[in-house]
Scaffold this motif. Sequence first.
Motif, PDB file in Angstrom:
ATOM      1  N   GLY A   1      17.819  -2.178   1.807  1.00  0.00           N
ATOM      2  CA  GLY A   1      16.512  -3.022   2.216  1.00  0.00           C
ATOM      3  C   GLY A   1      15.384  -2.255   2.016  1.00  0.00           C
ATOM      4  N   SER A   2      15.079  -1.612   0.847  1.00  0.00           N
ATOM      5  CA  SER A   2      14.030  -0.675   0.758  1.00  0.00           C
ATOM      6  C   SER A   2      12.881  -1.181  -0.297  1.00  0.00           C
ATOM      7  CB  SER A   2      14.484   0.728   0.216  1.00  0.00           C
ATOM      8  OG  SER A   2      15.075   0.619  -1.189  1.00  0.00           O
ATOM      9  N   LEU A   3      11.886  -0.891  -0.288  1.00  0.00           N
ATOM     10  CA  LEU A   3      10.859  -1.521  -1.188  1.00  0.00           C
ATOM     11  C   LEU A   3      10.219  -0.076  -1.828  1.00  0.00           C
ATOM     12  CD1 LEU A   3       9.051  -3.717   1.066  1.00  0.00           C
ATOM     13  CD2 LEU A   3      10.439  -4.514  -1.006  1.00  0.00           C
ATOM     14  N   PRO A   4      10.067  -0.155  -3.314  1.00  0.00           N
ATOM     15  CA  PRO A   4      10.196  -1.441  -4.078  1.00  0.00           C
ATOM     16  C   PRO A   4      11.545  -1.596  -4.262  1.00  0.00           C
ATOM     17  CG  PRO A   4       9.565   0.517  -5.562  1.00  0.00           C
ATOM     18  CD  PRO A   4       9.587   0.849  -3.824  1.00  0.00           C
TER      19      PRO A   4
ATOM     20  N   TYR B   1      16.774  -0.448  -7.156  1.00  0.00           N
ATOM     21  CA  TYR B   1      15.673   0.053  -5.831  1.00  0.00           C
ATOM     22  C   TYR B   1      15.569   1.647  -6.282  1.00  0.00           C
ATOM     23  CZ  TYR B   1      20.702  -0.140  -4.454  1.00  0.00           C
ATOM     24  OH  TYR B   1      22.029  -0.517  -4.480  1.00  0.00           O
ATOM     25  N   ASP B   2      14.702   2.079  -5.578  1.00  0.00           N
ATOM     26  CA  ASP B   2      14.041   3.521  -5.555  1.00  0.00           C
ATOM     27  C   ASP B   2      12.943   3.753  -6.640  1.00  0.00           C
ATOM     28  OD1 ASP B   2      14.441   6.479  -4.591  1.00  0.00           O
ATOM     29  OD2 ASP B   2      14.305   6.518  -6.765  1.00  0.00           O
ATOM     30  N   SER B   3      12.044   3.747  -6.493  1.00  0.00           N
ATOM     31  CA  SER B   3      10.723   3.920  -7.328  1.00  0.00           C
ATOM     32  C   SER B   3      11.094   4.787  -8.619  1.00  0.00           C
ATOM     33  CB  SER B   3       9.509   4.269  -6.675  1.00  0.00           C
ATOM     34  OG  SER B   3       9.498   5.372  -5.954  1.00  0.00           O
ATOM     35  N   ARG B   4      11.611   5.916  -8.197  1.00  0.00           N
ATOM     36  CA  ARG B   4      11.973   6.672  -9.424  1.00  0.00           C
ATOM     37  C   ARG B   4      12.742   5.997 -10.624  1.00  0.00           C
ATOM     38  NH1 ARG B   4      12.287  12.256 -10.146  1.00  0.00           N
ATOM     39  NH2 ARG B   4      13.067  12.766 -12.512  1.00  0.00           N
TER      40      ARG B   4
ATOM     41  N   ASP C   1       6.077  -7.634   3.739  1.00  0.00           N
ATOM     42  CA  ASP C   1       5.781  -6.702   4.753  1.00  0.00           C
ATOM     43  C   ASP C   1       7.160  -6.072   4.926  1.00  0.00           C
ATOM     44  OD1 ASP C   1       5.700  -5.765   7.435  1.00  0.00           O
ATOM     45  OD2 ASP C   1       4.504  -7.341   8.080  1.00  0.00           O
ATOM     46  N   GLU C   2       7.146  -4.670   5.047  1.00  0.00           N
ATOM     47  CA  GLU C   2       8.465  -4.100   5.159  1.00  0.00           C
ATOM     48  C   GLU C   2       9.092  -4.342   6.621  1.00  0.00           C
ATOM     49  OE1 GLU C   2       7.984   0.590   5.465  1.00  0.00           O
ATOM     50  OE2 GLU C   2       6.046   0.188   5.191  1.00  0.00           O
ATOM     51  N   LYS C   3       8.338  -4.662   7.421  1.00  0.00           N
ATOM     52  CA  LYS C   3       8.933  -4.932   8.736  1.00  0.00           C
ATOM     53  C   LYS C   3       9.410  -6.390   8.865  1.00  0.00           C
ATOM     54  CE  LYS C   3       6.005  -1.886  11.368  1.00  0.00           C
ATOM     55  NZ  LYS C   3       4.759  -1.675  10.527  1.00  0.00           N
TER      56      LYS C   3
ATOM     57  N   ALA D   1       0.868  -1.085  -0.034  1.00  0.00           N
ATOM     58  CA  ALA D   1       0.001  -0.007   0.053  1.00  0.00           C
ATOM     59  C   ALA D   1       0.724   1.337   0.110  1.00  0.00           C
ATOM     60  CB  ALA D   1      -1.106   0.114   1.182  1.00  0.00           C
ATOM     61  N   SER D   2       2.282   1.257  -0.255  1.00  0.00           N
ATOM     62  CA  SER D   2       2.783   2.569  -0.026  1.00  0.00           C
ATOM     63  C   SER D   2       2.642   3.386  -1.531  1.00  0.00           C
ATOM     64  CB  SER D   2       4.265   2.425   0.411  1.00  0.00           C
ATOM     65  OG  SER D   2       5.031   1.993  -1.021  1.00  0.00           O
ATOM     66  N   ILE D   3       2.660   4.475  -1.339  1.00  0.00           N
ATOM     67  CA  ILE D   3       2.764   5.398  -2.869  1.00  0.00           C
ATOM     68  C   ILE D   3       3.846   5.010  -3.664  1.00  0.00           C
ATOM     69  CG2 ILE D   3       1.145   6.986  -1.904  1.00  0.00           C
ATOM     70  CD1 ILE D   3       3.411   8.862  -1.740  1.00  0.00           C
TER      71      ILE D   3
END
Length: 198
Positions: A47-50, A60-63, A32-34, A8-10
């Motif tokens: 360790g980031s999403l997406p 990584y990094d949505s942009r 689950d990000e946790k 659900a993150s933007i």
Amino acid sequence: MNIYTTAASIECHRTRIVLAEKDIAHKLHLVDEKKMPEDLLDMNPYGSLPTLVDRDLVLYDSRVIMEYLEERFPHPPLMPVGPVARGQSRLALFRVEHDWFPLVDTIETKSEKMAAKARKELSESIAATASVFAAMPFFLSEEFTLVDASIVPILWRLPHYGIELPKGSKDITDYMERVFDREGFQASLTEAEREFRL
Ligand SMILES: N[C@@H](CCC(=O)N[C@@H](CS)C(=O)NCC(=O)O)C(=O)O
């Protein structure tokens, strides 16, 4: 191609929109990000999403992910053609990321006092952009672009954030109807995101 996103993150949502708009075959892993899976932590030092995995390539990094998808799968294009229009598109992306994304983060993660201030600021800032939403079918464009893919996740979540746009925001609500109805947008939604507007 594998993509790991939250439900659900933007930031995650905008990459799923690009995948759906371009109809790119992929396997979606909702994480689950946790509870980040070990293999993801090995691949992505933040360790980031997406996180996108395309054979040996890990992004990584949505942009960064959206721009890679745009170049790797140019059809349908989600960026304008000419350098001036592309510059304007990139500036709009910068402004959405710089001005609106942090307000969403405050609404989602900070104290109620800070969230209330951010809600008001976000609502006013979106309303102040009404003339841009009115000018063309999509944001600064005749066609759906990466800018729309970045704005729509926020607009979709407005009721969930407790934000009601001021009266006289018809140009924005018309835009919302146009983008929410798109096949690509509907296909991008996770179950959790659908619930934001049930
Ligand atoms: N600028 C990054 C932000 C991504 C971001 O904040 N992702 C969150 C989930 S919404 C995350 O991965 N949190 C877990 C962590 O950072 O450990 C992007 O656009 O991809």
